[in-house]
Design a protein around this motif. Sequence first.
Motif, PDB file in Angstrom:
ATOM      1  N   PRO A 225       1.249  -1.232   0.147  1.00 50.67           N
ATOM      2  CA  PRO A 225      -0.320   0.045   0.011  1.00 50.67           C
ATOM      3  C   PRO A 225       0.868   1.278  -0.349  1.00 50.67           C
ATOM      4  CG  PRO A 225      -0.899  -1.913   1.717  1.00 50.67           C
ATOM      5  CD  PRO A 225       0.632  -1.718   1.163  1.00 50.67           C
ATOM      6  N   ARG A 226       0.438   2.167  -0.599  1.00 48.41           N
ATOM      7  CA  ARG A 226       1.073   2.974  -1.054  1.00 48.41           C
ATOM      8  C   ARG A 226       0.742   4.348  -0.205  1.00 48.41           C
ATOM      9  NH1 ARG A 226       0.499   7.697  -3.769  1.00 48.41           N
ATOM     10  NH2 ARG A 226      -1.062   6.949  -5.343  1.00 48.41           N
ATOM     11  N   GLY A 227       1.570   5.404   0.186  1.00 52.73           N
ATOM     12  CA  GLY A 227       1.103   6.101   1.979  1.00 52.73           C
ATOM     13  C   GLY A 227       0.497   7.574   0.237  1.00 52.73           C
ATOM     14  N   PRO A 228       0.506   8.808   0.893  1.00 51.07           N
ATOM     15  CA  PRO A 228       0.158   9.677   0.411  1.00 51.07           C
ATOM     16  C   PRO A 228       1.841  10.678   0.042  1.00 51.07           C
ATOM     17  CG  PRO A 228       0.638  10.111   2.482  1.00 51.07           C
ATOM     18  CD  PRO A 228      -0.048   9.115   2.643  1.00 51.07           C
ATOM     19  N   GLY A 229       1.824  11.378  -1.345  1.00 53.20           N
ATOM     20  CA  GLY A 229       2.820  11.828  -2.227  1.00 53.20           C
ATOM     21  C   GLY A 229       2.771  13.218  -1.752  1.00 53.20           C
ATOM     22  N   GLY A 230       2.919  14.454  -2.764  1.00 56.60           N
ATOM     23  CA  GLY A 230       3.003  14.920  -2.621  1.00 56.60           C
ATOM     24  C   GLY A 230       2.330  16.362  -1.684  1.00 56.60           C
ATOM     25  N   ILE A 231       0.723  15.633  -2.024  1.00 60.75           N
ATOM     26  CA  ILE A 231       0.146  16.731  -2.084  1.00 60.75           C
ATOM     27  C   ILE A 231      -1.093  15.951  -0.291  1.00 60.75           C
ATOM     28  CG2 ILE A 231      -2.783  17.080  -2.360  1.00 60.75           C
ATOM     29  CD1 ILE A 231      -1.650  17.545  -5.380  1.00 60.75           C
ATOM     30  N   ALA A 232      -0.886  16.500   0.583  1.00 63.50           N
ATOM     31  CA  ALA A 232      -1.665  15.503   1.875  1.00 63.50           C
ATOM     32  C   ALA A 232      -3.314  15.906   1.271  1.00 63.50           C
ATOM     33  CB  ALA A 232      -1.427  16.249   3.356  1.00 63.50           C
ATOM     34  N   TYR A 233      -3.935  15.012   0.467  1.00 62.69           N
ATOM     35  CA  TYR A 233      -5.937  15.538   0.429  1.00 62.69           C
ATOM     36  C   TYR A 233      -6.405  15.125   1.385  1.00 62.69           C
ATOM     37  CZ  TYR A 233      -5.561  10.586  -1.843  1.00 62.69           C
ATOM     38  OH  TYR A 233      -6.389   9.699  -2.186  1.00 62.69           O
ATOM     39  N   ILE A 234      -6.189  14.156   2.230  1.00 64.47           N
ATOM     40  CA  ILE A 234      -7.213  14.257   2.968  1.00 64.47           C
ATOM     41  C   ILE A 234      -6.783  15.592   4.582  1.00 64.47           C
ATOM     42  CG2 ILE A 234      -7.305  13.070   5.409  1.00 64.47           C
ATOM     43  CD1 ILE A 234      -7.387  10.695   3.953  1.00 64.47           C
ATOM     44  N   ASP A 235      -5.951  15.717   4.632  1.00 65.31           N
ATOM     45  CA  ASP A 235      -5.721  16.477   5.489  1.00 65.31           C
ATOM     46  C   ASP A 235      -6.039  17.878   4.446  1.00 65.31           C
ATOM     47  OD1 ASP A 235      -4.104  16.385   7.728  1.00 65.31           O
ATOM     48  OD2 ASP A 235      -2.562  16.378   6.598  1.00 65.31           O
ATOM     49  N   ILE A 236      -6.404  17.994   3.388  1.00 63.83           N
ATOM     50  CA  ILE A 236      -6.965  19.426   2.633  1.00 63.83           C
ATOM     51  C   ILE A 236      -8.197  19.565   2.349  1.00 63.83           C
ATOM     52  CG2 ILE A 236      -7.206  20.349   0.300  1.00 63.83           C
ATOM     53  CD1 ILE A 236      -4.062  19.727   0.193  1.00 63.83           C
ATOM     54  N   GLY A 237      -8.912  17.935   1.701  1.00 67.71           N
ATOM     55  CA  GLY A 237     -10.145  17.823   2.222  1.00 67.71           C
ATOM     56  C   GLY A 237     -10.343  18.593   3.642  1.00 67.71           C
ATOM     57  N   THR A 238      -9.691  17.326   4.751  1.00 70.92           N
ATOM     58  CA  THR A 238     -10.780  17.634   6.168  1.00 70.92           C
ATOM     59  C   THR A 238     -11.194  19.869   6.243  1.00 70.92           C
ATOM     60  OG1 THR A 238      -9.398  16.106   6.518  1.00 70.92           O
ATOM     61  CG2 THR A 238     -10.555  17.540   8.172  1.00 70.92           C
ATOM     62  N   GLY A 239      -9.834  20.708   5.665  1.00 70.26           N
ATOM     63  CA  GLY A 239     -10.125  22.043   5.533  1.00 70.26           C
ATOM     64  C   GLY A 239     -10.865  22.468   5.531  1.00 70.26           C
ATOM     65  N   MET A 240     -10.763  21.967   4.079  1.00 64.82           N
ATOM     66  CA  MET A 240     -12.840  22.525   2.949  1.00 64.82           C
ATOM     67  C   MET A 240     -14.052  22.194   3.718  1.00 64.82           C
ATOM     68  SD  MET A 240     -11.432  20.800  -1.132  1.00 64.82           S
ATOM     69  CE  MET A 240     -10.222  22.262  -1.107  1.00 64.82           C
ATOM     70  N   LEU A 241     -14.224  21.013   4.504  1.00 61.04           N
ATOM     71  CA  LEU A 241     -15.364  20.214   5.083  1.00 61.04           C
ATOM     72  C   LEU A 241     -14.971  21.933   6.140  1.00 61.04           C
ATOM     73  CD1 LEU A 241     -15.091  16.377   5.399  1.00 61.04           C
ATOM     74  CD2 LEU A 241     -17.028  17.988   3.341  1.00 61.04           C
ATOM     75  N   ASN A 242     -13.868  21.691   7.096  1.00 67.32           N
ATOM     76  CA  ASN A 242     -14.247  22.581   8.436  1.00 67.32           C
ATOM     77  C   ASN A 242     -14.407  23.264   7.299  1.00 67.32           C
ATOM     78  OD1 ASN A 242     -12.709  19.961   9.812  1.00 67.32           O
ATOM     79  ND2 ASN A 242     -10.664  21.673   9.689  1.00 67.32           N
ATOM     80  N   ALA A 243     -14.081  24.113   6.615  1.00 63.87           N
ATOM     81  CA  ALA A 243     -14.510  25.490   6.664  1.00 63.87           C
ATOM     82  C   ALA A 243     -16.075  25.633   6.452  1.00 63.87           C
ATOM     83  CB  ALA A 243     -13.601  26.338   5.172  1.00 63.87           C
ATOM     84  N   LEU A 244     -16.643  24.189   5.611  1.00 60.58           N
ATOM     85  CA  LEU A 244     -17.773  24.349   4.985  1.00 60.58           C
ATOM     86  C   LEU A 244     -19.066  24.310   6.329  1.00 60.58           C
ATOM     87  CD1 LEU A 244     -20.907  23.411   3.268  1.00 60.58           C
ATOM     88  CD2 LEU A 244     -20.035  21.446   3.277  1.00 60.58           C
TER      89      LEU A 244
END
Length: 445
Positions: free
Chosen positions: A161-180
């Motif tokens: 299994p491969r971990g996240p690469g250059g973009i932490a998109y679960i972190d970023i997605g959570t940031g967007m949901l936080n704002a929503l």
Amino acid sequence: MNTLLHGVTVLDFSEYIAGPYCGFLLADLGARVIKIEPPDGAEERRMGGSMRRYGGNTRMSLAMNRGKESLSIDLQQPEGREIVYKLVRDADVVVQNFVPGAAEKLGIDYETLAKINKRIVFLSSTAFGEVGPYRKRKGFDIIAHAASGVMSHYADEDGAPRGPGGIAYIDIGTGMLNALGIVSALYHRNVSGEGQKIETSLFSTGMALQAMSLLHIDGLDAEQHAQEKHILKTALGEGKKHTQIIDQFAEMRLRKDLPQTTRPIEVPDCLHRPTDRQVYPYYRVYPTGDGYLGIAALNRKLRDKLCAAIGVVDDDVAVDTGDVSDEVYFRQKQMMKTIEARLREHGNAHWMPLLEAAGVPCGPVNYRADLYTDPQAEALGLIWELHNRDLGSYKASGHPIRFSKTPVQPGRGAPSLGEHTEAVLAQAGYAPSDVERLKASRIVR
């Protein structure tokens, strides 16, 4: 001209990505965002390049804290907390993503601040949420990738299994949901006059991102679900790699969906091609004796705890997460092999209690079949039972945001085509005869 969030004041106590990303989104929309950080700075000031080169900043802090004001306070001191209490009186929003229990110890939890300002909208963004058996677990993006099942869809060059690469998109997605969540709660406050607490988690975001792959139609998928569970129990013992497991799952779905086809399964390159070539040994997914385990030890204290917990030694004080020399690179690569060899000696059930007791963020790589009965997913309401007129009951990923006073409840399932045509037209004033005429003319269905 007023901006969208003109007049809204946000106190941002968060660090790393998921919280700060939310803060700068709110600042972009016109809110006044005050970044409150300790005297030595928030963690993102130590990640993403040399502070010396960037004048006391890093690339991460420059990206995540745009549009904000900075206020440095020692919250360990009573007078520091008094400053916060004064600010809260006129604030609208508080954002924090401390580890569970830290806000209470600092005296800036929702219950404390709501007594000062009952209209406050308080966001708590954690790794696994504030209810359920995993609520005390620490975690970062890589841990959520593993635990939520997102990681099970990808693989590295070795078939693991491969971990996240250059973009932490679960972190970023959570940031967007936080704002929503915040703007939704502000809207509710404008109507009701009351603030509330909002809870999000990286785990919830990871499951929300898999809305389609987590769909489980009871009448069609039960057999494959049972087969997947059996495969997961026996695969590693039979020597199967992660890529072989996910290929087998894809093959099973193809045969069920297209039973007449004899073509071989075609796995898109994107499922098997790695994008990360990092060898940083303390933020990786490692194979264990019976599965895979994600580890996120992002500071020296956590690295020392990890080494002590698993019984390895790393005396290299130069280990860092930023740019490294070739010499450090090869030392890290060797350390990675040392940790991997040690973790392979036992299974996840052995290592996880040891690492959790030591306070090291970690988590297993879960597959879709694991998540329908995962106790944390159940506690957070992340698997909804829905109904479709033609298919019957099915399971879907639930809503990832928890509101303390306006909870989101499961609604009806996805409609069949034209299922509500008559009801909608009737509400719009069409008589039954008009509806029948429109149907006969194939104008509506």
